[in-house]
Design a protein around this motif. Structure first.
Motif, PDB file in Angstrom:
ATOM      1  N   MET A  52       0.832  -1.199   0.000  1.00 14.08           N
ATOM      2  CA  MET A  52       0.000   0.000   0.000  1.00 14.08           C
ATOM      3  C   MET A  52       0.870   1.254   0.000  1.00 14.08           C
ATOM      4  O   MET A  52       0.589   2.218  -0.722  1.00 14.08           O
ATOM      5  CB  MET A  52      -0.919  -0.013   1.216  1.00 14.08           C
ATOM      6  CG  MET A  52      -1.844   1.183   1.308  1.00 14.08           C
ATOM      7  SD  MET A  52      -3.116   1.180   0.009  1.00 14.08           S
ATOM      8  CE  MET A  52      -4.226  -0.078   0.651  1.00 14.08           C
ATOM      9  N   GLN A  53       1.948   1.230   0.814  1.00 14.13           N
ATOM     10  CA  GLN A  53       2.842   2.374   0.865  1.00 14.13           C
ATOM     11  C   GLN A  53       3.544   2.588  -0.469  1.00 14.13           C
ATOM     12  O   GLN A  53       3.825   3.720  -0.861  1.00 14.13           O
ATOM     13  CB  GLN A  53       3.894   2.176   1.976  1.00 14.13           C
ATOM     14  CG  GLN A  53       3.334   2.312   3.387  1.00 14.13           C
ATOM     15  CD  GLN A  53       2.810   3.702   3.649  1.00 14.13           C
ATOM     16  OE1 GLN A  53       1.638   3.894   3.948  1.00 14.13           O
ATOM     17  NE2 GLN A  53       3.665   4.687   3.506  1.00 14.13           N
ATOM     18  N   MET A  54       3.777   1.470  -1.187  1.00 13.14           N
ATOM     19  CA  MET A  54       4.413   1.587  -2.493  1.00 13.14           C
ATOM     20  C   MET A  54       3.521   2.356  -3.451  1.00 13.14           C
ATOM     21  O   MET A  54       3.984   3.194  -4.234  1.00 13.14           O
ATOM     22  CB  MET A  54       4.731   0.180  -3.037  1.00 13.14           C
ATOM     23  CG  MET A  54       5.650   0.177  -4.247  1.00 13.14           C
ATOM     24  SD  MET A  54       5.941  -1.494  -4.866  1.00 13.14           S
ATOM     25  CE  MET A  54       6.690  -2.228  -3.455  1.00 13.14           C
ATOM     26  N   LEU A  55       2.198   2.079  -3.409  1.00 14.64           N
ATOM     27  CA  LEU A  55       1.261   2.777  -4.281  1.00 14.64           C
ATOM     28  C   LEU A  55       1.130   4.252  -3.904  1.00 14.64           C
ATOM     29  O   LEU A  55       0.986   5.117  -4.774  1.00 14.64           O
ATOM     30  CB  LEU A  55      -0.113   2.114  -4.212  1.00 14.64           C
ATOM     31  CG  LEU A  55      -0.266   0.750  -4.905  1.00 14.64           C
ATOM     32  CD1 LEU A  55      -1.651   0.194  -4.639  1.00 14.64           C
ATOM     33  CD2 LEU A  55      -0.012   0.868  -6.407  1.00 14.64           C
ATOM     34  N   LEU A  56       1.199   4.496  -2.581  1.00 15.06           N
ATOM     35  CA  LEU A  56       0.957   5.857  -2.101  1.00 15.06           C
ATOM     36  C   LEU A  56       2.228   6.659  -1.906  1.00 15.06           C
ATOM     37  O   LEU A  56       2.176   7.747  -1.332  1.00 15.06           O
ATOM     38  CB  LEU A  56       0.176   5.808  -0.783  1.00 15.06           C
ATOM     39  CG  LEU A  56      -1.173   5.078  -0.829  1.00 15.06           C
ATOM     40  CD1 LEU A  56      -1.796   5.057   0.565  1.00 15.06           C
ATOM     41  CD2 LEU A  56      -2.110   5.751  -1.831  1.00 15.06           C
ATOM     42  N   ASP A  57       3.348   6.133  -2.379  1.00  7.33           N
ATOM     43  CA  ASP A  57       4.624   6.827  -2.194  1.00  7.33           C
ATOM     44  C   ASP A  57       4.544   8.214  -2.826  1.00  7.33           C
ATOM     45  O   ASP A  57       4.120   8.371  -3.976  1.00  7.33           O
ATOM     46  CB  ASP A  57       5.751   6.011  -2.829  1.00  7.33           C
ATOM     47  CG  ASP A  57       7.109   6.570  -2.483  1.00  7.33           C
ATOM     48  OD1 ASP A  57       7.178   7.571  -1.737  1.00  7.33           O
ATOM     49  OD2 ASP A  57       8.122   6.009  -2.961  1.00  7.33           O
TER      50      ASP A  57
END
Length: 778
Positions: free
Chosen positions: A688-693
């Motif tokens: 999820m953090q990868m998408l929202l980076d």
């Protein structure tokens, strides 16, 4: 001039006496009342020349008489004439008579010469006899004086100074006053004060030699006294055991007679050994000659300087006490340094106690108590300082034993030692600290040498060896045939044995402290709690944090701590058996191993979760998405497949751990489930953090599709039940946020999302509006 006049007066007096004697003799001759011989003897006995002088006096007397006759004749001249006439008539008869008288006188003179010679010889002999008698009398007075003075010289030569002083006293008071008129007596009187000073100097020199001697021999004296105290204590202990045996015989007569007889034989041998040691051990009197101090004390007392001597002795002994109490700088390095220090102090006070009991007033109980209090404060300060440098528990234990013997020895001489036993409690804490440091190293070595694998046992003998070291019981495992594996690793029995050794080591310090069994039990439990809660816990925490410890090792550590926790009750029983104190006693402390090992397990579990998450982060970091791709590759990303394979193999390790009993299965299963859930949740959050980076500015639908393929693989992994025990799709719920978000974008079902937003039955309930908006902008 005065002497000459005195001599003249004396001569005049003698002359008058002689004249009086001669006059008396003449009066006696004239009176014819006494015999002529007696009168003449009284005259001639006086002086050899008395005859001439007497004759002169006689002539003078005759002349006086002649004058008186002449006067009388003149007065009676007529009568004289008549008488002459008559005499002439008798002239012839007178001539005849004269001849006769002359002849008689001649014969008398011839006979008197021999008498005169003999008389003179008698006078000379009598003078000599009188002189000899006088000399004998005077010698009889002088000889005792000379004999006493000779005796005094002899006593001085053989160093019998006290007797010499007594002899001087007799000379001065009894003998010398009788013959004080003689010159040699005056010389003696003048020499006596010099001899007294000489005796004082010699006795003081002997005292200084004595003080130097006891300073040199104080360590041997103290060592001897401490040996005697140890022997006495051993004897008392053996005697107490004998009394207990006799008591047991009275209580159970007829039982264990053979054992009692063996005890008696052993005790008898112990007594014989003690007697042999006592014969070999020398006393303080054997090591030091105390006669100089007795002699010096008596001498100064006789001379009236007893107080001066007492002050000097006490001053010198105080100086020696300060020297004895000053330790060597390296005393803390070896036990011999402490032993010599204690021996010197004991020797010093043994000498003082001996002087106290054999002399009167030289040393008083008040003085020794004051000196001991001063010394005790110094000793405690020195021991506090030097014991703090000791890092070896064996040396601290030896120091404790020396302090106990030191205290027991001086207590036997009447000195209070309670403060020393209080000091031992301070040293006990330090001893425990040194033990904890030592056992910390032992624990670290054990953990370093452990392979963190279950213990393999090939046969019954190996199995017995293991369970003899560690109280392990597992009925299910007992039913299995050899070879088999015990669930814990090699460190568990070793740790358990070391804890027991620690208890034994701690018990050694508690011995001979004159404490009750309850207090000893409490001390053992407290020190064991410190070992478990501080030392072992710290070692476990450090072990768990070490980078080379992997997931398998961490799981094994969890199993190990579980077995150690279960063994705590056996440690409590072990302590109770040692101290004979029941665990049901109200004041009995409990071991805190339960919380210690629980904390270690929690730390190990947390470390497992942390390491899994770190490994997931490593895989995530190598992800290489093309966020601008037009369409997906049709298969999941390689990094994600590697990550899933890693997780699958890791959880298989949990699955294949030995489950020899339900506890182990539940424990390992719970850890595996928690680890698996934590890993899936962390993976979901990382994706999820990868998408929202924030650095990612644009995402194509092709990238979304590729990302969706990766999430599908994650969901397939969760649904494959990598760890048994999850109910339904519990594990898949870890990816529900990602799934709903990706479905929203894949289907582009914004109308439904907006219509059902906020409803419990919403299809996209887990999609946060801000998250959806951020991704939509990209």
């Amino acid at each position: 001039m005065a002497r000459k006049s005195k001599s003249n007066l004396s001569e005049l007096y003698l002359e008058e006496n002689k004249d009086q004697i001669y006059e008396n003799a003449l009066a006696e001759i004239q009176s014819f009342e006494l015999l002529l011989g007696t009168t003449l003897r009284s005259v001639y006995d006086d002086q050899p020349n008395a005859h001439q002088k007497f004759m002169e006096k006689l002539d003078a007397c005759i002349r006086n008489h002649d004058r008186e006759i002449e006067k009388m004749c003149n007065f009676h001249h007529q009568g004289f004439v008549d008488a002459i006439t008559e005499l002439l008539k008798v002239r012839a008869d007178a001539e005849k008579l004269k001849v006769q008288v002359t002849d008689t006188n001649r014969r008398l003179q011839d006979a008197g010469k021999e008498v005169i010679a003999q008389t003179e010889e008698i006078i000379r002999c009598r003078v000599q006899q009188r002189n000899i008698t006088t000399v004998v009398e005077k010698l009889q007075l002088c000889l005792p004086v000379l004999e006493m003075y000779s005796k005094l010289k002899e006593q001085m030569s053989v160093k019998r100074y006290y007797s010499a002083l007594k002899t001087m006293e007799q000379l001065e008071n009894l003998y010398l006053p009788r013959v004080s008129q003689y010159r040699f007596c005056q010389i003696m009187i003048e020499n006596l004060p010099k001899l007294r000073e000489e005796i004082k100097e010699i006795s003081m020199s002997d005292l200084k030699d004595f003080l130097e001697s006891i300073r040199k021999h104080s360590d041997r004296i103290g060592e001897t006294a401490m040996k005697q105290a140890q022997q006495q204590k051993t004897f008392s202990t053996a005697l107490q055991k004998q009394n207990n045996v006799n008591y047991g015989r009275n209580m159970h007569l007829g039982r264990n007679r053979i054992l009692e007889s063996k005890n008696e034989i052993t005790l008898k041998r112990t007594f014989e050994d003690e007697d042999e040691h006592e014969e070999e051990v020398l006393t303080a009197q054997d090591l030091v000659d105390f006669s100089p101090v007795y002699r010096c004390l008596h001498i100064y007392s006789v001379l009236g300087d007893g107080e001066i001597f007492e002050n000097y002795y006490r001053k010198q002994r105080r100086k020696q006490a300060r020297l004895v109490l000053q330790p060597q700088s390296s005393m803390h390095e070896t036990v011999e340094g402490y032993r010599r220090y204690f021996s010197q102090i004991v020797g010093f006070f043994v000498v003082e106690d001996h002087i106290l009991h054999v002399t009167q007033g030289l040393v008083t109980r008040t003085y020794t108590d004051e000196l001991w209090n001063m010394a005790l404060s110094k000793i405690i300060a020195v021991l506090r300082t030097h014991s703090s440098y000791c890092s070896d528990p064996d040396l601290v234990l030896e120091l404790k034993n020396l302090i106990v013997v030191f205290a027991d020895t001086l207590q036997g001489y009447g000195f209070p030692v309670n403060r020393l036993f209080d000091l031992l409690f301070e040293i006990r804490d330090q001893y425990n600290e040194t033990l904890l440091k030592k056992w910390s190293g032992l624990f670290r070595d054990i953990f370093e040498a452990d392979n963190y694998s279950p213990i393999p046992v090939a046969n019954e003998e190996e199995y017995r060896i293991v369970i003899s070291k560690f109280p392990f019981q597992d009925p299910e495992l007992d039913k299995q045939s050899f070879p088999k594996k015990l669930p814990m690793s090699q460190s568990v029995p070793q740790i358990y044995m070391q804890v027991k050794e620690f208890i034994y080591a701690s018990l050694k310090f508690s011995e001979s402290l004159h404490r009750s069994s309850t207090e000893i039990d409490d001390m053992l439990r407290k020190s064991t709690n410190l070992l478990l809660t501080r030392t072992l816990s710290s070692c476990l925490q450090n072990l768990i944090k070490k980078p080379h410890i992997g997931l398998t090792e961490l799981v094994q550590i969890i199993i190990n701590t579980t077995h150690l926790e279960q063994a705590c009750k056996y440690l409590e029983d072990f302590i109770s058996n040692i101290t004979n104190i029941s665990q049901l006693t109200v004041h009995t402390a409990r071991l805190y191993g339960l919380s210690t090992f629980k904390d270690a397990r929690h730390a190990a579990e947390g470390e497992i979760y942390t390491k899994l998450n770190q490994k997931i982060d490593e895989f995530i970091q190598i992800a290489d998405y093309d966020w601008t791709m037009s369409e997906s590759d049709g298969r999941a990303s390689g990094y994600l497949m590697d990550l899933i394979n890693f997780l699958r193999s890791t959880f298989q390790v949990f699955t294949h751990l030995p489950h020899n009993n339900n506890d182990h299965a539940a424990m390992s299963g719970k850890v595996a489930q928690t680890a698996c859930m934590s890993a899936c949740q962390h993976l979901s959050m990382s994706l999820m953090q990868m998408l929202l980076d924030s650095e990612l500015k644009q995402i194509s639908m092709g990238a979304i599709q590729q990302f969706n393929l990766d999430v599908i693989q994650c969901e397939l992994f969760a649904s494959s039940e990598p760890v048994p025990g999850f109910q339904g799709d519990t594990l898949q719920l870890a990816f529900i946020d990602l799934r709903q978000l990706l479905d929203l974008f894949m289907v582009w079902d914004w109308s439904t999302y907006l219509a059902d937003y906020g409803q419990a039955t919403s299809k996209y309930l887990r999609v946060n509006p801000s998250t959806a908006l951020t991704l939509l902008e990209k």
